[in-house]
Scaffold this active site. Sequence first.
Site, mmCIF file in Angstrom:
data_model
loop_
_atom_site.group_PDB
_atom_site.id
_atom_site.type_symbol
_atom_site.label_atom_id
_atom_site.label_comp_id
_atom_site.label_asym_id
_atom_site.label_seq_id
_atom_site.Cartn_x
_atom_site.Cartn_y
_atom_site.Cartn_z
ATOM 1 N N ASN A 91 13.949 -8.482 -2.124
ATOM 2 C CA ASN A 91 12.717 -8.666 -2.704
ATOM 3 C C ASN A 91 12.020 -9.868 -3.008
ATOM 4 O O ASN A 91 10.873 -10.122 -3.125
ATOM 5 C CB ASN A 91 12.851 -7.513 -3.712
ATOM 6 N N VAL B 54 3.000 3.150 -5.341
ATOM 7 C CA VAL B 54 2.523 2.667 -6.436
ATOM 8 C C VAL B 54 1.061 1.754 -6.251
ATOM 9 O O VAL B 54 0.078 1.972 -7.109
ATOM 10 C CB VAL B 54 3.452 1.554 -7.000
ATOM 11 N N GLY B 55 1.068 0.885 -5.002
ATOM 12 C CA GLY B 55 -0.264 0.360 -4.630
ATOM 13 C C GLY B 55 -1.086 1.016 -4.417
ATOM 14 O O GLY B 55 -2.292 0.831 -4.645
ATOM 15 N N ALA C 55 0.741 -1.093 -0.014
ATOM 16 C CA ALA C 55 -0.033 -0.063 -0.077
ATOM 17 C C ALA C 55 0.994 1.355 -0.076
ATOM 18 O O ALA C 55 0.499 2.449 0.572
ATOM 19 C CB ALA C 55 -0.978 0.002 1.195
ATOM 20 N N GLY C 56 2.091 1.138 -0.792
ATOM 21 C CA GLY C 56 2.752 2.333 -0.762
ATOM 22 C C GLY C 56 2.367 3.284 -2.000
ATOM 23 O O GLY C 56 1.295 3.174 -2.315
ATOM 24 N N HIS D 145 12.443 -4.776 -18.467
ATOM 25 C CA HIS D 145 12.331 -3.735 -17.888
ATOM 26 C C HIS D 145 13.529 -2.935 -17.255
ATOM 27 O O HIS D 145 13.513 -3.114 -15.921
ATOM 28 C CB HIS D 145 11.244 -3.821 -16.743
ATOM 29 N N ASP E 210 -1.057 -4.548 3.286
ATOM 30 C CA ASP E 210 0.382 -4.272 3.383
ATOM 31 C C ASP E 210 0.774 -4.817 4.734
ATOM 32 O O ASP E 210 -0.111 -5.345 5.599
ATOM 33 C CB ASP E 210 0.407 -2.827 3.494
ATOM 34 N N VAL F 89 4.532 -6.001 -10.056
ATOM 35 C CA VAL F 89 5.186 -4.703 -10.397
ATOM 36 C C VAL F 89 6.466 -4.481 -9.685
ATOM 37 O O VAL F 89 7.348 -3.708 -10.097
ATOM 38 C CB VAL F 89 4.198 -3.604 -9.975
ATOM 39 N N THR F 90 6.837 -5.292 -8.551
ATOM 40 C CA THR F 90 8.097 -5.078 -7.861
ATOM 41 C C THR F 90 9.396 -5.411 -8.850
ATOM 42 O O THR F 90 9.283 -6.240 -9.482
ATOM 43 C CB THR F 90 7.957 -6.184 -6.686
HETATM 44 N N1 APR Z 1 4.027 -7.692 2.471
HETATM 45 C C1 APR Z 1 3.245 -6.790 2.359
HETATM 46 N N2 APR Z 1 3.548 -5.651 2.088
HETATM 47 C C2 APR Z 1 5.162 -5.275 2.051
HETATM 48 C C3 APR Z 1 5.869 -6.189 2.366
HETATM 49 C C4 APR Z 1 5.331 -7.631 2.787
HETATM 50 N N3 APR Z 1 6.215 -8.558 2.932
HETATM 51 N N4 APR Z 1 7.134 -5.792 2.622
HETATM 52 C C5 APR Z 1 7.100 -4.411 2.115
HETATM 53 N N5 APR Z 1 5.587 -4.064 1.748
HETATM 54 C C6 APR Z 1 5.188 -2.929 1.544
HETATM 55 C C7 APR Z 1 5.746 -1.603 2.363
HETATM 56 O O1 APR Z 1 5.373 -1.624 3.633
HETATM 57 C C8 APR Z 1 5.434 -0.359 1.605
HETATM 58 O O2 APR Z 1 3.905 -0.015 1.843
HETATM 59 O O3 APR Z 1 5.318 -2.584 0.273
HETATM 60 C C9 APR Z 1 5.009 -1.018 -0.041
HETATM 61 C C10 APR Z 1 6.116 -0.335 -0.984
HETATM 62 O O4 APR Z 1 5.825 0.897 -1.164
HETATM 63 P P1 APR Z 1 6.825 1.911 -1.231
HETATM 64 O O5 APR Z 1 7.827 1.704 -0.636
HETATM 65 O O6 APR Z 1 6.042 3.160 -1.631
HETATM 66 O O7 APR Z 1 7.271 1.747 -2.950
HETATM 67 P P2 APR Z 1 6.710 2.113 -4.179
HETATM 68 O O8 APR Z 1 7.231 3.306 -4.827
HETATM 69 O O9 APR Z 1 5.113 1.770 -4.170
HETATM 70 O O10 APR Z 1 7.370 1.036 -5.168
HETATM 71 C C11 APR Z 1 6.935 -0.584 -5.139
HETATM 72 O O11 APR Z 1 7.099 -1.046 -7.402
HETATM 73 O O12 APR Z 1 7.768 0.335 -9.150
HETATM 74 C C12 APR Z 1 8.133 -0.648 -8.241
HETATM 75 O O13 APR Z 1 10.437 -0.443 -7.891
HETATM 76 C C13 APR Z 1 9.232 -0.315 -7.358
HETATM 77 O O14 APR Z 1 9.553 -2.408 -6.662
HETATM 78 C C14 APR Z 1 9.130 -0.920 -6.252
HETATM 79 C C15 APR Z 1 7.699 -1.267 -6.153
#
Ligand code: APR
Length: 311
Positions: free
Chosen positions: A96, A14-15, A11-12, A176, A34, A119-120
Amino acid sequence: MARKKLTVVGAGHVGAHTALWLALKELGDVVLLDIIEGVPQGKALDLAEAAPIEEFDSRIKGTNDYRDTENSDVVIITAGIPRKPGMSRSDLINTNVGILKSVVEGIVKYSPNAHLLIVTNPLDVMVYAAWKFSNLPPNKIMGLSGALDGGRMRAFIAMELGVSVEDVHAMVIGGHADEMVPLKRYATVSGIPVTQLLSPEKVDAIMNRTKKAGGEIVGLLKTGSAYYAPSAAVAEMAEAIIKDKKRVIPCAAYCDGQYGVRGMFIGVPAVLGANGVEKIIEIELEDNERKEFNSSVAAVKGLIDELKIGK
Ligand code: APR
């Protein structure tokens, strides 16, 4: 007809934006999951409060519990950590991949028939890992690449020509990463090849900017990476599947001999519909394009070989 259900993991940036696009498109009810307590709940509630204003009827639930994702039709995985100072590329991959393993296992336990959209980053490696961890048929797993990279190239062409983005199409294949392969011969404005509208230097500059577009945003933001275009692009892929649109969208798809690639995922033009990746379209590549594509494949393969998750 029962409503469709879509889950977004992570829920960051992108999410959360993905959840917004899915809800605005009313593709179904949305679950935002999340690992951090409160964040998905808070963002989901905030989105639900936007619903009457923007008039969408998708229900949005925030959670930390995979049980709430049960029977999802489409699951978009954005969970991960960004590269931190001092962290090597392989440290990032291993971290990751570990996150992805727990996410994929949690998801398939409750949604054994879901389509997984990854997407990760690093993208093509994560898609492969998701396939290995899920045991799903490969047509149900795909990764966000060409939809985003092609979108960026379209934006740059439209900016350069001062024409509507609607009329611009562009095709980017390969991994990518910086080794992606923008195909200038398949970039058009209402069917007119861009090579007839722009000088070779301008076309090359656009192709190079496309390859580095993710880094350009990181350079500006400094504390994060892009999220508006990535989330819009993955929502477009989800829409193609939910509505069985048979859209032709390049994405990281499983190749079984197409383009000379077997047993791995790489960016290729794919038909997306109710059965996920329904077909890979093989287009003609010139010698230099094929060479670039092959080195992109080799780069991804090198990263996969570093993983300890088997072939
Ligand atoms: N389970 C669920 N959520 C998780 C876990 C997990 N085990 N580990 C991390 N997260 C959550 C984090 O808590 C955070 O809210 O994943 C979210 C990632 O969000 P951001 O740090 O804001 O990253 P974001 O910019 O959304 O990018 C996410 O997408 O484009 C790609 O390269 C980017 O790999 C990255 C991904």
